[in-house]
Design an enzyme around this catalytic site. Structure first.
Site, PDB file in Angstrom:
ATOM      1  N   CYS A   1       0.811  -1.217   0.000  1.00  0.00           N
ATOM      2  CA  CYS A   1       0.000   0.000   0.000  1.00  0.00           C
ATOM      3  C   CYS A   1       0.848   1.271   0.000  1.00  0.00           C
ATOM      4  CB  CYS A   1      -0.937  -0.003   1.206  1.00  0.00           C
ATOM      5  SG  CYS A   1      -0.147  -0.438   2.765  1.00  0.00           S
TER       6      CYS A   1
ATOM      7  N   HIS B   1      -2.559   6.471   4.827  1.00  0.00           N
ATOM      8  CA  HIS B   1      -1.105   6.512   4.992  1.00  0.00           C
ATOM      9  C   HIS B   1      -0.581   7.856   4.499  1.00  0.00           C
ATOM     10  CE1 HIS B   1      -1.244   2.444   6.122  1.00  0.00           C
ATOM     11  NE2 HIS B   1      -0.652   1.855   5.104  1.00  0.00           N
TER      12      HIS B   1
END
Length: 341
Positions: free
Chosen positions: A131, A244
């Site tokens: 990711c 994130h």
């Protein structure tokens, strides 16, 4: 399979990413005639929401993929290693979200905005990158095309959802316990995550880099198709539920000014430039939650080197960092005639 019908299976459908995959298939109106939800025997018989109704979860077995055209896997590396070969033997194309196949030279590692052509040489399995790597390379590729990136220094600030449902629950529980003057339960991570930052994601390896850091380094080179790009990473888990964030410093061969970088990124697929420091406008995890794009801000020149840029990159790790990227790969397979229907 055949006759114009398209059958898609989601393996690991009850997990955070599996549910998001189903949501993404629905939201992007992916042209599946049938969608199957697969999971472990523990989840068999339960239901997951899909297209205004529910799908009954089936136990994943070696025969689950007969008649399936595309399988989106998000069930962990060991499960992928066990079941993906059976899916391929059934004539199915596997798009795998685990780390099991990412560095296999026989398996393409694909981010559709960066290296879509790599789906053409798959042999039944296509890997979905890490990711944190996905969101970084989406922002780096357009800059690399213009100025050729020589070096990348990245520090990540990664949400607990990257670890899964148990980590989300642990952060919730610890916050509640601490507010009630209780000792927090620490099970998922090596230390308390609430009101803390952990400079360790995954276990330590050679040179005291963690496996998460090594993934970012190796995957970036493979996806960008350029081993000459030097990458170093420090990955940190932070007490954020979704999204994130990354502080990225790049050095290029050709000078790119901050103004030029904003213009390049404003035209880049999958990128939204959100950058006006004077008005306190910059990407944050809260704004990225549930959104598809990779957001880039704090774009500025690094005055310590001749051709350097600083970037702040934020994305929803469960969407673009996992589910959305996988579904985009499935869409690529359709566009490029790689699925036999």
């Amino acid at each position: 399979m055949g006759g114009g019908e398209l059958v898609v299976a989601v393996a690991g459908a009850t997990g955070a990413v599996g549910r998001e995959m189903l949501k993404t298939l629905e939201g992007r109106a992916f042209p599946a005639t049938t969608v199957k939800a697969l999971a472990s025997s523990r989840s068999a018989g339960t239901t997951v929401p899909f297209a205004g109704g529910e799908l009954i979860v089936e136990e994943m077995t070696e025969k689950s993929f007969e008649g399936v055209d595309i399988a989106l896997f998000s069930a962990g590396g060991s499960t992928s290693k066990q079941f993906a070969p059976f899916a391929v033997k059934s004539g199915c194309v596997v798009i795998d979200n685990s780390s099991a196949w990412r560095m296999d030279p026989e398996v393409p590692l694909v981010v559709p905005e960066v290296n879509p052509e790599d789906v053409d040489w798959h042999k039944g399995i296509i890997a979905n990158p890490n990711c944190s790597t996905i969101q970084m390379v989406v922002a780096l590729k357009p800059l690399h095309d213009v100025g050729k990136i020589k070096r990348v220094i990245v520090s990540t600030y990664q949400a607990v959802s990257g670890t899964g449902q148990k980590a989300i629950a642990e952060l919730e529980t610890q916050v509640r316990q601490l507010f009630n003057s209780q000792e927090p339960d620490v099970k998922v991570y090596p230390h308390q995550i609430a009101f803390n930052c952990l400079p360790q994601i995954d276990v330590f390896s050679d040179g005291d880099y963690t496996f998460e850091e090594i993934k970012m380094i190796k995957e970036t080179n493979k996806i960008m198709g350029d081993d000459s790009i030097k990458v170093t990473a420090t990955t940190v888990r932070v007490p954020v539920f979704y999204g994130h964030s990354e502080s990225v410093n790049i050095e290029t061969e050709k000078k790119i000014t901050a103004k030029e970088a904003r213009a390049i990124l404003s035209q880049a697929p999958g990128v939204v430039v959100y950058d006006n420091p004077a008005e306190k406008i910059y990407p944050m995890p809260l704004m990225a939650g549930g959104e598809d794009p990779v957001f880039v801000g704090r774009i500025r020149e690094d005055n310590t080197i001749e051709n350097g840029l600083h970037l702040w990159i934020v994305a929803d790790n469960i969407r673009k960092g996992a589910a959305l990227n996988a579904v985009q790969i499935a869409e690529l397979l359709m566009e490029r005639g790689q699925v036999r229907v």
